[in-house]
Write a protein that holds these residues in place. Structure first.
Motif, PDB file in Angstrom:
ATOM      1  N   VAL A   1       0.648  -1.150  -0.244  1.00  0.00           N
ATOM      2  CA  VAL A   1       0.209   0.075  -0.204  1.00  0.00           C
ATOM      3  C   VAL A   1       1.346   1.095   0.213  1.00  0.00           C
ATOM      4  CG1 VAL A   1      -2.194   1.539   1.084  1.00  0.00           C
ATOM      5  CG2 VAL A   1      -2.716  -0.873   1.335  1.00  0.00           C
ATOM      6  N   LEU A   2       2.061   1.121   0.663  1.00  0.00           N
ATOM      7  CA  LEU A   2       2.868   2.624   0.970  1.00  0.00           C
ATOM      8  C   LEU A   2       3.538   2.717  -0.631  1.00  0.00           C
ATOM      9  CD1 LEU A   2       4.339   4.729   2.198  1.00  0.00           C
ATOM     10  CD2 LEU A   2       5.967   3.029   3.083  1.00  0.00           C
ATOM     11  N   THR A   3       3.879   1.729  -1.579  1.00  0.00           N
ATOM     12  CA  THR A   3       4.674   1.634  -2.238  1.00  0.00           C
ATOM     13  C   THR A   3       3.310   2.472  -3.463  1.00  0.00           C
ATOM     14  OG1 THR A   3       5.657  -0.153  -2.239  1.00  0.00           O
ATOM     15  CG2 THR A   3       5.464   0.167  -4.113  1.00  0.00           C
ATOM     16  N   ALA A   4       2.022   1.169  -3.824  1.00  0.00           N
ATOM     17  CA  ALA A   4       1.202   2.381  -4.608  1.00  0.00           C
ATOM     18  C   ALA A   4       0.804   3.651  -3.914  1.00  0.00           C
ATOM     19  CB  ALA A   4      -0.148   1.469  -4.067  1.00  0.00           C
ATOM     20  N   LEU A   5       0.898   4.049  -2.876  1.00  0.00           N
ATOM     21  CA  LEU A   5       0.996   5.554  -2.256  1.00  0.00           C
ATOM     22  C   LEU A   5       1.946   6.347  -3.255  1.00  0.00           C
ATOM     23  CD1 LEU A   5      -0.188   5.489   1.192  1.00  0.00           C
ATOM     24  CD2 LEU A   5      -1.373   6.434  -1.334  1.00  0.00           C
ATOM     25  N   ASP A   6       3.172   5.914  -3.341  1.00  0.00           N
ATOM     26  CA  ASP A   6       4.198   6.546  -3.812  1.00  0.00           C
ATOM     27  C   ASP A   6       4.811   7.011  -4.936  1.00  0.00           C
ATOM     28  OD1 ASP A   6       5.450   7.037  -1.256  1.00  0.00           O
ATOM     29  OD2 ASP A   6       6.267   5.239  -1.302  1.00  0.00           O
ATOM     30  N   SER A   7       3.648   5.616  -5.505  1.00  0.00           N
ATOM     31  CA  SER A   7       3.612   5.671  -7.188  1.00  0.00           C
ATOM     32  C   SER A   7       2.494   6.303  -7.863  1.00  0.00           C
ATOM     33  CB  SER A   7       3.697   4.395  -7.955  1.00  0.00           C
ATOM     34  OG  SER A   7       2.091   3.551  -7.777  1.00  0.00           O
ATOM     35  N   GLY A   8       1.267   7.059  -6.338  1.00  0.00           N
ATOM     36  CA  GLY A   8       0.182   8.171  -7.104  1.00  0.00           C
ATOM     37  C   GLY A   8      -0.939   7.083  -7.512  1.00  0.00           C
ATOM     38  N   LEU A   9      -0.991   5.454  -6.894  1.00  0.00           N
ATOM     39  CA  LEU A   9      -2.207   5.028  -6.975  1.00  0.00           C
ATOM     40  C   LEU A   9      -3.400   5.852  -5.792  1.00  0.00           C
ATOM     41  CD1 LEU A   9      -1.492   1.445  -7.419  1.00  0.00           C
ATOM     42  CD2 LEU A   9      -2.345   3.168  -9.533  1.00  0.00           C
ATOM     43  N   TRP A  10      -4.745   6.112  -5.785  1.00  0.00           N
ATOM     44  CA  TRP A  10      -5.865   6.140  -4.761  1.00  0.00           C
ATOM     45  C   TRP A  10      -5.703   4.960  -4.392  1.00  0.00           C
ATOM     46  CZ3 TRP A  10     -10.254   9.685  -6.568  1.00  0.00           C
ATOM     47  CH2 TRP A  10      -9.652  10.785  -7.158  1.00  0.00           C
ATOM     48  N   THR A  11      -6.451   5.481  -2.665  1.00  0.00           N
ATOM     49  CA  THR A  11      -7.085   3.969  -1.804  1.00  0.00           C
ATOM     50  C   THR A  11      -8.275   3.849  -1.772  1.00  0.00           C
ATOM     51  OG1 THR A  11      -4.921   4.042  -1.075  1.00  0.00           O
ATOM     52  CG2 THR A  11      -7.008   3.257   0.383  1.00  0.00           C
ATOM     53  N   SER A  12      -8.736   2.783  -2.223  1.00  0.00           N
ATOM     54  CA  SER A  12     -10.633   2.750  -1.417  1.00  0.00           C
ATOM     55  C   SER A  12     -10.570   1.788  -0.576  1.00  0.00           C
ATOM     56  CB  SER A  12     -10.564   1.747  -2.915  1.00  0.00           C
ATOM     57  OG  SER A  12     -11.136   2.497  -4.185  1.00  0.00           O
ATOM     58  N   LEU A  13     -11.306   2.071   0.347  1.00  0.00           N
ATOM     59  CA  LEU A  13     -11.506   1.745   1.731  1.00  0.00           C
ATOM     60  C   LEU A  13     -12.913   1.277   1.655  1.00  0.00           C
ATOM     61  CD1 LEU A  13     -10.320   1.309   4.177  1.00  0.00           C
ATOM     62  CD2 LEU A  13     -11.141   3.395   5.671  1.00  0.00           C
ATOM     63  N   TYR A  14     -13.198  -0.148   2.425  1.00  0.00           N
ATOM     64  CA  TYR A  14     -14.508  -0.520   2.182  1.00  0.00           C
ATOM     65  C   TYR A  14     -14.648  -0.769   3.468  1.00  0.00           C
ATOM     66  CZ  TYR A  14     -13.660  -1.018  -3.168  1.00  0.00           C
ATOM     67  OH  TYR A  14     -12.847  -0.997  -4.218  1.00  0.00           O
ATOM     68  N   LEU A  15     -16.274  -0.199   3.390  1.00  0.00           N
ATOM     69  CA  LEU A  15     -16.680  -0.069   4.952  1.00  0.00           C
ATOM     70  C   LEU A  15     -18.122  -0.819   5.068  1.00  0.00           C
ATOM     71  CD1 LEU A  15     -15.781   3.204   5.765  1.00  0.00           C
ATOM     72  CD2 LEU A  15     -14.602   1.011   6.367  1.00  0.00           C
ATOM     73  N   ASP A  16     -18.083  -2.025   5.401  1.00  0.00           N
ATOM     74  CA  ASP A  16     -19.412  -3.445   4.684  1.00  0.00           C
ATOM     75  C   ASP A  16     -20.099  -2.291   3.110  1.00  0.00           C
ATOM     76  OD1 ASP A  16     -19.125  -4.277   7.504  1.00  0.00           O
ATOM     77  OD2 ASP A  16     -20.462  -2.631   8.251  1.00  0.00           O
ATOM     78  N   THR A  17     -20.831  -1.804   3.419  1.00  0.00           N
ATOM     79  CA  THR A  17     -20.809  -1.351   1.844  1.00  0.00           C
ATOM     80  C   THR A  17     -21.232  -0.439   1.235  1.00  0.00           C
ATOM     81  OG1 THR A  17     -23.381  -0.658   2.799  1.00  0.00           O
ATOM     82  CG2 THR A  17     -23.738  -3.406   2.221  1.00  0.00           C
ATOM     83  N   LEU A  18     -19.828   0.410   1.978  1.00  0.00           N
ATOM     84  CA  LEU A  18     -19.498   1.920   1.896  1.00  0.00           C
ATOM     85  C   LEU A  18     -18.345   2.039   0.600  1.00  0.00           C
ATOM     86  CD1 LEU A  18     -19.699   5.267   1.813  1.00  0.00           C
ATOM     87  CD2 LEU A  18     -18.851   4.606   3.795  1.00  0.00           C
ATOM     88  N   GLU A  19     -18.106   2.120  -0.242  1.00  0.00           N
ATOM     89  CA  GLU A  19     -16.851   2.925  -1.043  1.00  0.00           C
ATOM     90  C   GLU A  19     -16.024   3.830  -0.554  1.00  0.00           C
ATOM     91  OE1 GLU A  19     -13.752   2.430  -4.594  1.00  0.00           O
ATOM     92  OE2 GLU A  19     -16.146   1.265  -5.061  1.00  0.00           O
ATOM     93  N   LEU A  20     -14.986   4.478  -0.152  1.00  0.00           N
ATOM     94  CA  LEU A  20     -14.616   5.320  -0.022  1.00  0.00           C
ATOM     95  C   LEU A  20     -13.254   5.646  -0.501  1.00  0.00           C
ATOM     96  CD1 LEU A  20     -14.939   8.394   1.799  1.00  0.00           C
ATOM     97  CD2 LEU A  20     -13.426   6.747   3.874  1.00  0.00           C
ATOM     98  N   ARG A  21     -13.212   6.248  -1.800  1.00  0.00           N
ATOM     99  CA  ARG A  21     -11.992   6.726  -2.570  1.00  0.00           C
ATOM    100  C   ARG A  21     -11.024   7.510  -1.714  1.00  0.00           C
ATOM    101  NH1 ARG A  21     -14.238   4.870  -8.837  1.00  0.00           N
ATOM    102  NH2 ARG A  21     -15.195   3.068  -7.701  1.00  0.00           N
TER     103      ARG A  21
END
Length: 285
Positions: free
Chosen positions: A120-140
């Motif tokens: 995840v840290l490597t992905a953030l370094d390369s500019g990728l976003w993060t999707s956090l899934y909380l039950d039925t919610l996707e927070l981008r």
């Protein structure tokens, strides 16, 4: 360096090119870019990046001394039944994302495994976003203004103590039957301990105590214990610990920690213990 990160992110995204494979959100939200503010805190015993997700809690990248870096999620209220995380491209780069990985619930928060946390840290370094899934919610979560705070985090990681206070408090060097010299692994462990002592201003003294099993004469065992304690102290001194901080003692076979009638017990009794005496103030975490 940027090319290496790009290759790493391509590997992450190759796991899932379109849609979700491990989560099926009913609602998709995006954290506004002007609300993405990672905050850094750190010292020689802990490095942390924290993102306030407002009503959805907090996302943290935490690296304590003596432990691996891990991603944590702390909900604002209540515990979701399921929490998972994925890396994804920005909307204008197409709809690609990694396989969502579940976070494990622990007490009042969730945490990601060590290997995926580093990805995840490597992905953030390369500019990728993060999707956090909380039950039925996707927070981008967009990746903006990341590089400066990430640099501080990595600099903190490079200066971390190799041991936590708890790990350093009581160290034991065990000896095989007939072993005289310290092994390279034991020397490396003692050098880590010395590094910890140099970073912790609360350390006042190191008590180095030599012990043996009951094989041989009482006087002979006392001499062996003395030599082993001296060897351990010598490594600590060579690694930068002042001799005035080290107190050596030899006990021979007088204080066994296990039954000398068994091989296993004798293996445990052939030892040098190193106890750290710290100033009685609030401990470094």
């Amino acid at each position: 360096m940027r090319k290496l990160l790009s290759r790493a992110s391509s590997t992450i995204l190759a796991l899932s090119v379109a849609g979700m494979a491990a989560a099926n959100p009913g609602v998709v939200q995006q954290l506004a870019m002007d609300q993405v503010h990672w905050s850094f805190t750190g010292d020689r015993f802990h490095c942390e990046l924290e993102l306030d997700l407002k009503k959805n809690g907090n996302l943290l990248l935490s690296h304590p001394a003596g432990a691996p870096m891990q991603v944590h999620y702390r909900p604002a209220q209540g515990l979701p039944a399921e929490v998972s995380l994925a890396s994804r491209t920005a909307p204008w780069q197409g709809d690609r994302q990694s396989q969502a990985t579940a976070l494990t619930a622990r007490d009042d928060h969730f945490r990601l495994d060590q290997h995926t946390s580093r990805s995840v840290l490597t992905a953030l370094d390369s500019g990728l976003w993060t999707s956090l899934y909380l039950d039925t919610l996707e927070l981008r979560i967009p990746t903006v203004n990341w590089a400066p705070v990430a640099d501080r985090f990595r600099q903190c990681e490079q200066q971390l103590s190799p041991l936590s206070v708890h790990q350093a408090r009581d160290q034991v060097v065990f000896y095989q039957a007939g072993q005289r010299a310290l092994s390279p692994e034991q020397i490396a462990d003692l050098e880590d301990l010395a590094r910890y002592v140099q970073l912790d201003p609360q350390v006042r003294k190191l008590l180095v105590d030599g012990h043996t099993d009951n094989t041989g004469s009482r006087l002979g065992n006392l001499q062996i214990a003395r030599e082993r304690a001296a060897d351990v102290a010598a490594v600590l001194k060579a690694a930068g610990i002042p001799g005035t901080m080290i107190e050596q003692r030899a006990h021979g076979d007088r204080y066994p920690s296990a039954n000398n009638d068994t091989t296993e017990g004798r293996d445990l009794n052939r030892r040098v213990t190193i106890r750290i005496v710290r100033q009685e103030t609030e401990e470094t975490s």
